[in-house]
Each structure stands twice: as C-alpha cells, then as structure tokens.
Design a protein around this motif. Structure first.
Motif, PDB file in Angstrom:
ATOM      1  N   LEU A 113      44.544  19.057  78.031  1.00  0.00           N
ATOM      2  CA  LEU A 113      43.537  20.079  78.259  1.00  0.00           C
ATOM      3  C   LEU A 113      43.062  20.663  76.935  1.00  0.00           C
ATOM      4  CD1 LEU A 113      42.085  21.483  80.496  1.00  0.00           C
ATOM      5  CD2 LEU A 113      43.940  23.122  80.650  1.00  0.00           C
ATOM      6  N   SER A 114      43.994  20.821  75.990  1.00  0.00           N
ATOM      7  CA  SER A 114      43.634  21.450  74.730  1.00  0.00           C
ATOM      8  C   SER A 114      42.605  20.622  73.960  1.00  0.00           C
ATOM      9  CB  SER A 114      44.875  21.680  73.872  1.00  0.00           C
ATOM     10  OG  SER A 114      45.313  20.457  73.331  1.00  0.00           O
ATOM     11  N   THR A 115      42.587  19.293  74.180  1.00  0.00           N
ATOM     12  CA  THR A 115      41.583  18.481  73.473  1.00  0.00           C
ATOM     13  C   THR A 115      40.181  18.846  73.946  1.00  0.00           C
ATOM     14  OG1 THR A 115      41.575  16.682  75.083  1.00  0.00           O
ATOM     15  CG2 THR A 115      43.172  16.543  73.305  1.00  0.00           C
ATOM     16  N   LYS A 116      40.098  19.371  75.167  1.00  0.00           N
ATOM     17  CA  LYS A 116      38.801  19.765  75.725  1.00  0.00           C
ATOM     18  C   LYS A 116      38.284  21.045  75.067  1.00  0.00           C
ATOM     19  CE  LYS A 116      35.594  19.262  78.763  1.00  0.00           C
ATOM     20  NZ  LYS A 116      34.553  18.444  78.210  1.00  0.00           N
ATOM     21  N   MET A 117      39.203  21.799  74.442  1.00  0.00           N
ATOM     22  CA  MET A 117      38.818  23.076  73.850  1.00  0.00           C
ATOM     23  C   MET A 117      38.150  22.902  72.490  1.00  0.00           C
ATOM     24  SD  MET A 117      40.078  24.888  76.167  1.00  0.00           S
ATOM     25  CE  MET A 117      41.207  24.611  77.512  1.00  0.00           C
ATOM     26  N   MET A 118      38.255  21.706  71.932  1.00  0.00           N
ATOM     27  CA  MET A 118      37.663  21.493  70.620  1.00  0.00           C
ATOM     28  C   MET A 118      36.142  21.463  70.782  1.00  0.00           C
ATOM     29  SD  MET A 118      38.364  18.367  68.066  1.00  0.00           S
ATOM     30  CE  MET A 118      37.697  17.144  69.177  1.00  0.00           C
ATOM     31  N   PRO A 119      35.426  22.391  70.117  1.00  0.00           N
ATOM     32  CA  PRO A 119      33.974  22.373  70.277  1.00  0.00           C
ATOM     33  C   PRO A 119      33.378  21.115  69.659  1.00  0.00           C
ATOM     34  CG  PRO A 119      34.616  24.032  68.675  1.00  0.00           C
ATOM     35  CD  PRO A 119      35.883  23.461  69.218  1.00  0.00           C
ATOM     36  N   ALA A 120      32.413  20.541  70.372  1.00  0.00           N
ATOM     37  CA  ALA A 120      31.822  19.277  69.943  1.00  0.00           C
ATOM     38  C   ALA A 120      31.279  19.363  68.520  1.00  0.00           C
ATOM     39  CB  ALA A 120      30.714  18.881  70.906  1.00  0.00           C
ATOM     40  N   VAL A 121      30.768  20.542  68.183  1.00  0.00           N
ATOM     41  CA  VAL A 121      30.121  20.670  66.885  1.00  0.00           C
ATOM     42  C   VAL A 121      31.120  20.489  65.737  1.00  0.00           C
ATOM     43  CG1 VAL A 121      30.354  23.183  66.619  1.00  0.00           C
ATOM     44  CG2 VAL A 121      28.325  22.010  65.752  1.00  0.00           C
ATOM     45  N   GLY A 122      32.411  20.705  66.026  1.00  0.00           N
ATOM     46  CA  GLY A 122      33.444  20.524  65.019  1.00  0.00           C
ATOM     47  C   GLY A 122      33.598  19.077  64.580  1.00  0.00           C
ATOM     48  N   VAL A 123      33.193  18.150  65.425  1.00  0.00           N
ATOM     49  CA  VAL A 123      33.334  16.744  65.051  1.00  0.00           C
ATOM     50  C   VAL A 123      31.979  16.037  65.012  1.00  0.00           C
ATOM     51  CG1 VAL A 123      35.716  16.522  65.842  1.00  0.00           C
ATOM     52  CG2 VAL A 123      33.858  16.084  67.440  1.00  0.00           C
ATOM     53  N   LEU A 124      30.917  16.840  64.996  1.00  0.00           N
ATOM     54  CA  LEU A 124      29.571  16.259  65.000  1.00  0.00           C
ATOM     55  C   LEU A 124      29.330  15.335  63.808  1.00  0.00           C
ATOM     56  CD1 LEU A 124      26.591  16.046  65.874  1.00  0.00           C
ATOM     57  CD2 LEU A 124      26.178  18.187  64.671  1.00  0.00           C
ATOM     58  N   VAL A 125      29.673  15.839  62.616  1.00  0.00           N
ATOM     59  CA  VAL A 125      29.347  15.083  61.409  1.00  0.00           C
ATOM     60  C   VAL A 125      30.045  13.721  61.369  1.00  0.00           C
ATOM     61  CG1 VAL A 125      29.387  15.112  58.904  1.00  0.00           C
ATOM     62  CG2 VAL A 125      28.821  17.185  60.152  1.00  0.00           C
ATOM     63  N   PRO A 126      31.394  13.683  61.491  1.00  0.00           N
ATOM     64  CA  PRO A 126      32.041  12.366  61.458  1.00  0.00           C
ATOM     65  C   PRO A 126      31.590  11.447  62.595  1.00  0.00           C
ATOM     66  CG  PRO A 126      33.631  14.110  61.924  1.00  0.00           C
ATOM     67  CD  PRO A 126      32.375  14.768  61.529  1.00  0.00           C
TER      68      PRO A 126
ATOM     69  N   ILE B  33      37.696  17.783  58.509  1.00  0.00           N
ATOM     70  CA  ILE B  33      38.459  18.587  57.550  1.00  0.00           C
ATOM     71  C   ILE B  33      38.305  18.005  56.146  1.00  0.00           C
ATOM     72  CG2 ILE B  33      40.790  19.318  56.869  1.00  0.00           C
ATOM     73  CD1 ILE B  33      41.485  19.425  59.864  1.00  0.00           C
ATOM     74  N   TYR B  34      38.406  16.679  56.059  1.00  0.00           N
ATOM     75  CA  TYR B  34      38.262  16.008  54.765  1.00  0.00           C
ATOM     76  C   TYR B  34      36.875  16.279  54.163  1.00  0.00           C
ATOM     77  CZ  TYR B  34      37.813  12.116  51.456  1.00  0.00           C
ATOM     78  OH  TYR B  34      37.588  11.370  50.361  1.00  0.00           O
ATOM     79  N   PHE B  35      35.828  16.059  54.972  1.00  0.00           N
ATOM     80  CA  PHE B  35      34.449  16.279  54.479  1.00  0.00           C
ATOM     81  C   PHE B  35      34.236  17.717  54.032  1.00  0.00           C
ATOM     82  CE2 PHE B  35      32.765  12.778  57.501  1.00  0.00           C
ATOM     83  CZ  PHE B  35      33.063  11.821  56.555  1.00  0.00           C
ATOM     84  N   SER B  36      34.933  18.650  54.729  1.00  0.00           N
ATOM     85  CA  SER B  36      34.663  20.056  54.441  1.00  0.00           C
ATOM     86  C   SER B  36      35.125  20.442  53.034  1.00  0.00           C
ATOM     87  CB  SER B  36      35.335  20.954  55.484  1.00  0.00           C
ATOM     88  OG  SER B  36      36.731  20.958  55.302  1.00  0.00           O
ATOM     89  N   PHE B  37      35.930  19.580  52.416  1.00  0.00           N
ATOM     90  CA  PHE B  37      36.371  19.861  51.046  1.00  0.00           C
ATOM     91  C   PHE B  37      35.588  19.058  50.010  1.00  0.00           C
ATOM     92  CE2 PHE B  37      40.250  21.020  53.472  1.00  0.00           C
ATOM     93  CZ  PHE B  37      40.276  22.359  53.108  1.00  0.00           C
ATOM     94  N   PHE B  53      37.568  24.798  48.258  1.00  0.00           N
ATOM     95  CA  PHE B  53      37.075  25.654  49.324  1.00  0.00           C
ATOM     96  C   PHE B  53      35.634  26.121  49.120  1.00  0.00           C
ATOM     97  CE2 PHE B  53      41.567  25.795  50.254  1.00  0.00           C
ATOM     98  CZ  PHE B  53      41.577  25.841  51.641  1.00  0.00           C
ATOM     99  N   ASP B  54      34.914  25.498  48.170  1.00  0.00           N
ATOM    100  CA  ASP B  54      33.540  25.926  47.892  1.00  0.00           C
ATOM    101  C   ASP B  54      32.651  25.931  49.134  1.00  0.00           C
ATOM    102  OD1 ASP B  54      34.182  26.338  45.341  1.00  0.00           O
ATOM    103  OD2 ASP B  54      32.736  24.922  44.465  1.00  0.00           O
ATOM    104  N   ASN B  55      32.754  24.845  49.921  1.00  0.00           N
ATOM    105  CA  ASN B  55      31.901  24.756  51.105  1.00  0.00           C
ATOM    106  C   ASN B  55      32.129  25.926  52.048  1.00  0.00           C
ATOM    107  OD1 ASN B  55      30.483  22.371  50.559  1.00  0.00           O
ATOM    108  ND2 ASN B  55      32.264  21.139  51.180  1.00  0.00           N
ATOM    109  N   GLY B 261      28.950  21.228  53.787  1.00  0.00           N
ATOM    110  CA  GLY B 261      28.763  22.570  54.330  1.00  0.00           C
ATOM    111  C   GLY B 261      28.828  22.575  55.849  1.00  0.00           C
ATOM    112  N   GLY B 262      28.180  21.600  56.467  1.00  0.00           N
ATOM    113  CA  GLY B 262      28.198  21.501  57.918  1.00  0.00           C
ATOM    114  C   GLY B 262      29.606  21.320  58.448  1.00  0.00           C
ATOM    115  N   SER B 263      30.398  20.509  57.753  1.00  0.00           N
ATOM    116  CA  SER B 263      31.776  20.278  58.185  1.00  0.00           C
ATOM    117  C   SER B 263      32.595  21.556  58.097  1.00  0.00           C
ATOM    118  CB  SER B 263      32.425  19.199  57.321  1.00  0.00           C
ATOM    119  OG  SER B 263      31.729  17.988  57.476  1.00  0.00           O
TER     120      SER B 263
END
Lengths: 276, 290
Positions: A113-126, B33-37, B53-55, B261-263
């Motif tokens: 359930l906790s994996t569902k709590m991660m907001p999508a935007v937190g992993v958007l970039v990767p 986390i990696y990108f954020s640094f 921690f600049d970002n 920055g986005g990360s």
C-alpha cells in the motif's frame, strides 16, 4: 410521528434529494445536450439552446477531425490490458496471503500500500528519461506496464479482502466429503472467488480509464487514450463547444455505465476495505 | 493446514508482485534522488556534474516554490472542507427514505467517473467562460457583469472543479457508513426525548468519525497530486496563481528541461506526501487487526 407528517416529510426529502442530485449531475447532462446541437446554437443562452434543433453533426466532425475511434481503442487496450496483467500478478499473491498467512503478511500488505503513496511527480523525471531512452514514449506497451504497476497495490488489496471472506472450513468439509484438490478448486473456490475478482476488474478498469497523469505525460498521439485526446481541446480553435461536448460524451459514456454498476465495490476498493 | 510445502508455494505466489513493486519503488525513486544532486539540463547533455544540495537550495528559495506549496495546501484543504461538509450533508439527506432513491444516487455518483480532463474542460468552457459560459449567461440575464473565473480566481475555480469530482466519493463512503448505524439505538434515543441535534452530535458524528478520517486521508493522497485539471485549464497561471507542487515540478523538469531542479522538487513532494501517508497507514493498519 403520525402517518401524515411522515408522508409530508418524505415528500420534502424527495424534492430536496432530487434537486441536489440534479444540480450535481447537471454539468454532465448539459454536456450531453450540447453535443446534439450545432456549434452556433451551443453558445447561445441556456433557454435558446434547449429550443434549438437537435443534430448529430458534432459526432461526425469529432471522428473526422481527430480519429476518436483510435483513441477509444487505446483507452480500451490500456485499461483492459493493465487490469488483466495486474490481476494475473495479484490473484496468486492475494490468494496465498489470504489462505496461507505468514507472520509478515500484514507488513507485506502495508508495504504494498505504501508504494501507492509515492506521488507520481516524484518519479516523473526518471520515468520520462527511461521511456525516452528505451523508445517507449507514446507506445501502448510502456503505458500498460506503468498503469499495471500503479494499480497493482489496489488490486492486491481488494482481492485480499474478498478472499479473506471465503471460509477455510468449507475446504476441510469438502475434503471430508472426499473432494480432491481439482474439484476443490473447480467447484468450491472458483465460484466463491469470481464475484470478488469481477468487482476488482471493474473498479480497476475505471481507475485505469480515467488515469490522467502518466497518460498525459507519456503519450502524444499514437498511444494516446481518451484523456489525452480530450486534453487536445484545451487550446480551442473557433467555435468548438458542440465538438468538445460530443468528444466528452463519448469519452465518459462507457465508464459512466460501468461505474454505475460498481458503486458498492467502489467504496470497498478505494478505502482498502476500511469501509464496507 | 499450512505445511512447509504450502508455505513455499505461497512464497512463490507472492514473489512476482513483491519483486515488481519493489523495483517500481526503488529504481525510479533512486534515480530521482541521484538526479536531484546533479546539475543536469536536458538542453546540455553530457554536462552533468555533482552539485550536492544546490538543487534543493535553489528549488526551495525560488518564489514559485512557496506559492506552489501554499496553493497545494489551499487546494487540498479547500477541496477537503467542501467534500466532507457537503458529503456529510448529502449522505444524511440520501439516508432518509424518499422516492426514486436509486436514481438520485446514480446522479450524485456520476461526477466521480468523469475523467479529469473532461471535467476540467467542461467547467472551463461551458460554465466558467466569461462570454459563452452558463454562468456568464445567467449573470447577463440578471443584468450583471460576467465574472472571468479562471483569470480572476483561478485557484478557487480549480478547487470547485476538483471538489465536484470528489464530492460523490465522500458522499458514497459516508452514506455507506450511515447505513450501518444502529437503527434501534437511534429509535431508543428518540423515544427518550433526545432532540435531532443531540442525536446527530452524540450518535451520528461519533459513528462517522472513522469514515471521515478515511475520506480525508485517501482524498489527500489524490489531491496532493492534482495535475490534469491545472494543465488543461490555467497552465498554472496567471503567473503562479494556480501552480501546485506537481505542476511546478512538471514545468521545471519537462518545460524548462531542468532535470536536477525538477528532481529535487519531486523528492520534496514525496516527503510531503509521506507525512500524510504515515497517518493513513496507521488508520488502515488498525483496521486490519479487527
């Protein structure tokens, strides 16, 4: 309370309930009405809209302009594909957690359930970069995988709460009566599990159909489902209310009908069994 | 019943789900986390360098972050107040015997099934548009000046749209809870002369507390990541007037190509959501014991 005042009370409640229900439903109703008007009529004052002529032309135009059927099909493939895939993974997991619970089963469920709590935007970039590097942007297969993963915890949870209600004693009774494993699964467990699986399927199709973060981020045209198709109307060109209404009506109609059938399961599924 | 053999089988059956979810959680999050640094811009590939921690520093000190944080809280809070208060009222109404209850329920639940892009565009154009929208027509009929909702009150308008989508959810859950209220206890209280208000305060409200908590927590999870409604109505504007945290992260990483920055922003959003999640997990965990 006398019978007469009970009747009056019921009449008042009925009027109030219908009025509020109508107001809440009104935006949808109005969209459906506008979809059967011409563009010129659709922007008129409300009373003039109602008295103007009815037409199907917007539906034809929507199909010609942007190939509604392709996006409809994408929505079907994405929601059904991700749901079936999630069920395939979740049924054995929920089954074994419900019938062979270990010491850590509860922790495992909470962690899922906790994996569902991660907001999508937190992993958007990767996710975006991985999709780009693997050539998965705007492909249905990539999106099916993402939708499967984001809904998997809900599917496991729903199935678990349903399976949990199947009494284990019934199996022992069947065994006493001489049933073998095959007939146990075929004649006892499957019929008892089917309603739970069906409700899970229904709810998950609805969730996947309406998912509007990843579908907007990771598709542009080829794999774009209806959420993205409708978003293309956010930059209007000329008169477009009737076309927007027709497109919207077609986007929500199938799921509205499915949704009305699954009201009860909705509560249970979305509260992870906390409210039944 | 659980033999060594069946326990091994059980583990095998659970493992695909566990492994997939584990990968889903750890791989992209680890990368974020990696990108954020890193100093990492998509327009300058191959120029990545470690920045510590600049970002985080730049993300937090920009004006837009504080605007977005306040907007996020206002959006979540505003929608919660409307849906919980409205949901309790509606649930109480729908719980009373009336004619055609089934049809009213169907009408009330409908908005929940409308996809976010549709509900946002329908409200934006057919209702809130200052020239041709329904509200503008009504204002003109009364001789008033039409109000341009999305330019002058963008966040409030978005709150209204999102609240419309979530009101059915709150209503449905609270109604389900109300229906499990002990009727005999209610009647006994009524016989003993308890007023409607007293029955509401001392019987109904305590009975609903748990469900309200569930509604608040589950909605918070979804409301913290509202995105589509903002994208198709205001694009976060005017200025940052309707930018929330998810939209800010999206804009920074995919519109400005600032991956680092986005990360960092993404990680801040994760931390914020986790604070809410801890409470939710406790609630549901408690329920699992019974």
């Amino acid at each position: 309370m006398s019978r007469k005042s009970t009747a009056t009370r019921q009449a008042v409640v009925t009027v109030a309930a219908w009025t509020i229900g109508f107001l809440i439903f009104f935006p949808i109703l109005w969209t459906i009405i506008l979809s059967f008007k011409s563009e010129g009529d659709a922007i008129k004052a409300p009373l003039d809209v109602l008295t103007s002529t009815w037409t199907m032309e917007s539906y034809h135009e929507v199909q010609e302009r942007s190939n509604y059927l392709k996006h409809f099909w994408n929505s079907v493939v994405l929601s059904l594909g991700s749901t079936l895939l999630a069920l395939l993974i979740a049924i054995p997991a929920a089954w074994s957690m419900a019938f062979v619970p270990g010491k850590r089963t509860k922790d495992l469920l909470m962690w899922m359930l906790s994996t569902k709590m991660m907001p999508a935007v937190g992993v958007l970039v990767p996710m975006y970069l991985m999709f780009r590097d693997f050539g998965l942007l705007d492909t249905r297969i990539g999106l099916v995988v993402v939708l499967t993963l984001i809904n998997l915890p809900i599917v496991v949870w729903m199935l678990y709460t349903y399976f949990k209600e199947i009494p284990g004693e019934i199996l022992e009774a069947a065994r006493m009566d001489g049933a073998n494993l095959r007939s146990e699964i075929l004649y006892i467990l499957t019929p008892m599990a089917v309603p739970g699986i069906a409700s899970t399927l229904l709810l998950n199709i609805i969730l996947a159909w309406n998912e509007a973060f990843w579908t907007l981020q990771l598709t542009t045209s080829n794999a774009a489902p209806l959420t993205q198709f409708i978003a293309s109307y956010s930059s209007p060109e000329g008169l477009f209310y009737a076309k927007l209404s027709a497109a919207s009506t077609m986007a929500i109609a199938p799921i509205l009908i499915l949704g009305w059938f699954s009201q009860k399961q909705l509560v249970r599924g979305l509260t992870f069994g906390a409210v039944k | 019943m659980a033999t060594e053999h069946s326990r091994t089988a059980a583990r095998l059956m659970v493992s695909p789900a566990v492994i997939l979810l584990f990968l889903w959680m750890i791989v992209p999050l680890g990368m974020t986390i990696y990108f954020s640094f890193l100093r990492y811009n998509l327009l300058m590939p191959g120029m990545e360098s470690w920045t510590g921690f600049d970002n985080y520093y730049y993300f937090i000190t920009q004006h837009a972050f504080w605007d977005a944080l306040i907007n996020t809280l206002l959006l979540v809070g505003g929608v919660l107040v409307i849906t919980v208060v409205g949901g309790v009222a509606l649930a109480l109404l729908l719980d009373q015997p009336s004619k055609g209850q089934g049809i009213v329920r169907v009408m009330v639940i409908a908005p929940f099934f409308v996809m976010p892009t549709v509900s946002a565009l329908v409200w934006k154009n057919m209702f809130m548009n200052p020239v041709n929208g329904m509200f503008a027509h009504i204002a003109k009929a009364f001789g008033l000046q039409p109000f341009d909702f999305l330019s002058h009150a963008p966040l409030a308008s978005i709150i209204l749209i999102v609240a419309w989508s979530w009101l059915p959810f709150a209503t449905l859950i609270l109604l389900t809870a109300l229906q499990s209220l002990d009727r005999e206890q209610m009647e006994a209280a009524e016989m003993d002369g308890a007023s409607w208000l007293n029955r509401f305060i001392y019987l109904t409200v305590p009975h609903l507390t748990r469900s309200i908590t569930v509604v608040v927590l589950i909605q918070s999870i979804f409301l913290l990541s509202v995105f589509a409604e903002i994208l198709v109505t205001t694009n976060g504007g005017p200025g940052t007037a309707s930018t929330n945290l998810p939209y800010l992260v999206y804009a920074q990483s995919l519109l400005n190509y600032d991956v680092g920055g986005g990360s960092a922003g993404g990680i801040i959003a994760v931390i914020l959501a986790n604070i809410v999640a801890i409470f939710l997990m406790r609630m549901i965990g408690k329920n699992l014991e019974t």
